[in-house]
Design an enzyme around this catalytic site. Structure first.
Site, PDB file in Angstrom:
ATOM      1  N   HIS A 174      81.668  46.098  27.064  1.00 33.24           N
ATOM      2  CA  HIS A 174      82.939  46.528  27.203  1.00 33.24           C
ATOM      3  C   HIS A 174      82.693  48.117  27.364  1.00 33.24           C
ATOM      4  CE1 HIS A 174      86.477  48.008  24.587  1.00 33.24           C
ATOM      5  NE2 HIS A 174      86.875  47.172  25.417  1.00 33.24           N
ATOM      6  N   LYS A 180      82.101  51.787  29.236  1.00 38.76           N
ATOM      7  CA  LYS A 180      82.818  52.620  30.289  1.00 38.76           C
ATOM      8  C   LYS A 180      81.789  53.753  30.433  1.00 38.76           C
ATOM      9  CE  LYS A 180      86.256  51.166  27.377  1.00 38.76           C
ATOM     10  NZ  LYS A 180      86.089  49.766  27.930  1.00 38.76           N
ATOM     11  N   ASP A 190      75.014  62.301  39.613  1.00 38.54           N
ATOM     12  CA  ASP A 190      73.878  63.538  39.907  1.00 38.54           C
ATOM     13  C   ASP A 190      73.065  63.421  38.976  1.00 38.54           C
ATOM     14  OD1 ASP A 190      74.255  63.311  42.889  1.00 38.54           O
ATOM     15  OD2 ASP A 190      75.094  65.328  42.636  1.00 38.54           O
ATOM     16  N   HIS A 249      95.163  53.641  23.083  1.00 35.83           N
ATOM     17  CA  HIS A 249      93.993  52.989  23.236  1.00 35.83           C
ATOM     18  C   HIS A 249      92.931  53.784  23.239  1.00 35.83           C
ATOM     19  CE1 HIS A 249      90.959  50.625  26.378  1.00 35.83           C
ATOM     20  NE2 HIS A 249      91.485  49.942  25.445  1.00 35.83           N
ATOM     21  N   LYS A 294      89.767  55.411  21.182  1.00 34.96           N
ATOM     22  CA  LYS A 294      89.072  55.141  20.072  1.00 34.96           C
ATOM     23  C   LYS A 294      88.482  56.623  19.703  1.00 34.96           C
ATOM     24  CE  LYS A 294      88.599  51.695  23.300  1.00 34.96           C
ATOM     25  NZ  LYS A 294      89.682  50.860  22.798  1.00 34.96           N
ATOM     26  N   ASP A 309      86.185  66.460   9.423  1.00 34.31           N
ATOM     27  CA  ASP A 309      85.774  67.943   8.697  1.00 34.31           C
ATOM     28  C   ASP A 309      85.828  68.975   9.926  1.00 34.31           C
ATOM     29  OD1 ASP A 309      85.544  66.681   6.401  1.00 34.31           O
ATOM     30  OD2 ASP A 309      83.416  66.821   6.370  1.00 34.31           O
TER      31      ASP A 309
END
Length: 478
Positions: A221, A223, A228, A396, A398, A403
């Site tokens: 899952h 991404k 470079d 979507h 996350k 604080d």
């Protein structure tokens, strides 16, 4: 006679699977109970479901390869992974326990000298990403769970083709299930023909063999994008348009992405290479990972989790972070089906006076998740948490901010798939500036949300509450 044989078979199946469930030390009591309910209510269908999805085991070969790959990385690139002592040197004492725990998962510890920019939206992310790939001189590494051949996906593919044609080493990887359409497409072949090195994470070439040795729904899952060795992207965005045409009725998908520079880039690249090595069989000696100047900037560390890491790492990480919160905690996730550890931590934080804000999508692409999530609302609200349901598409993003100092961002949801089944990548950082920017984005989500109150939940009709609670009861097996 036939009835007697069928009854004996029925009892044998139930007894066998019940003993198997009881012999598994890594199952929570809630999961055991959920499986017993399924097997009792649907004995034959339930046993088939258990056979296909009941046990989280990637297989001995995958476990051995994972250990071998990370053994190579730790032996030859430990200087890029940080050290346990860096946590004591770089992190505020209030948050050290969570950063220490994060470092225990797969050996990445805080490294200083990082900078980050929060991308404005999907178009801004795409513009920066394509420009970075077009400017690449050495190599580009990309890994996506979902990679579509829409505008965004094609833009990324074309940029990789251009880079490969001018001599840049390009490695592109996609999940075998989430990107199955692209993997079979002409665009995938065009990248191959142009010299882009291609790999499939957890391929579905042999589904029967996979079912016999593992689970077909164990997915990558992650991404990850690295250019470079100087720039990396981290967040919730797949290589797909916000319109997300495979589930267009829930669009737009609302994502969040950070563009980062500094030593954290090398850590993210090492995580990418761990997946690449496991998929291709290549050795770590085949790669060069750049070192970075560590002057100034903020501390951050990569967290990579998955079914070949220890069980419970992700919920324990979230619980540890929640426990560190002193004043405020804001969380956004599209899929909220927490285990008892995370649920108790959130309620505990609210009870001790932390301002806990939770942001979920109002309309979810998973009716199962939507029902299970809402079964927890009454308890969270009673503890003092604030719940907002975003109504501007499918939220979507996350994110977790604490604080105004600490941010966790990446691919992990607060559901059992992210906890047990998916390979995930996140970055944990300590910086007031970046955290402030993420908090502003979270506030923008809240502004486009409906506030959910305890009175509103109490007014839900009985059949809705029963449905939510039934789904939550069997949630550990879903």
């Amino acid at each position: 006679m036939v009835a007697t044989v069928l009854l004996a078979l029925h009892l044998l199946i139930l007894t066998g699977f019940t003993l198997r469930i009881l012999l598994r030390d890594n199952l929570s009591p809630q999961a055991r109970l959920a499986w017993f309910i399924v097997l009792s209510a649907l004995p034959y269908v339930g046993t088939a479901i258990y056979f296909l999805f009941g046990e989280i085991d990637p297989g001995k070969r995958a476990d051995m390869r994972h250990k071998e790959v990370f053994g190579q990385i730790r032996t030859k690139a430990s200087h890029l992974m940080g050290a346990p002592g860096d946590t004591e040197r770089l992190i505020d004492p209030l948050y050290r326990p969570a950063f220490r725990y994060a470092g225990s998962i797969n050996g990445f510890h805080p490294v200083a000298g990082n900078s980050a920019a929060l991308m404005a939206d999907a178009a801004d992310t795409n513009a920066h990403l394509i420009a970075d790939i077009d400017a690449a001189q050495s190599h580009v590494h990309v890994l996506y769970y979902i990679w579509l051949d829409d505008g965004t996906g094609t833009d990324v593919a074309r940029a990789l083709i251009r880079a490969a044609q001018r001599g840049v080493t390009c490695r592109a990887m996609a999940d075998g299930l989430g990107s199955r359409a692209l993997i079979k497409s002409s665009l995938w072949q065009q990248m191959k023909d142009a010299g882009v090195q291609m790999a499939v994470a957890l391929p579905l070439d042999h589904p029967i063999r996979t079912l016999m040795t593992s689970r077909i729904d164990l997915r990558n899952h992650r991404k990850i994008t690295v250019i470079d060795g100087q720039v990396t992207y981290c967040g919730s965005r797949n290589s797909a348009d916000p319109e997300f045409r495979v589930k267009a009725r829930y669009a737009p998908w609302v994502d969040i992405m950070l563009r980062l520079k500094g030593p954290i880039v090398a850590q993210n690249e090492l995580l990418f290479l761990s997946d690449w090595m496991q998929a291709t069989g290549e050795a770590f000696d085949d790669f060069v990972v750049a070192e970075h100047d560590t002057q100034g900037g903020f501390p951050a560390q990569v967290i990579g989790d998955g079914p070949t890491e220890r069980r419970g790492a992700t919920p324990q990480l979230f619980s540890g972070l929640i426990a560190c919160a002193q004043e405020t905690l804001t969380l956004s996730t599209p899929y909220f089906v927490p285990d008892a550890t995370v649920l108790d931590a959130l309620c505990s934080a609210a009870h001790r006076g932390v301002e806990v804000t939770l942001i979920f999508p109002k309309v979810n692409d998973s009716w199962i998740v939507a029902a299970a999530s809402r079964s927890y609302y009454r308890r969270l609200l009673s503890a003092g948490c604030r719940i907002h349901e975003f109504k501007g598409g499918l939220l979507h993003a996350k994110t977790l901010t604490i604080d105004s100092k600490v941010t966790l961002i990446g691919s992990s949801n607060l559901d059992l798939r992210s906890f047990d089944l998916n390979y995930e990548n996140n970055i944990l950082l300590q910086d007031a500036g970046v955290t402030g920017a993420v908090q502003e984005r979270q506030s923008a989500y809240v502004a486009r949300s409906d506030l959910i109150t305890l009175d509103l939940v109490a007014a839900w009709p009985p059949h809705r509450r029963i449905w939510n609670n039934v789904i939550a009861t069997i949630g550990p097996v879903l």
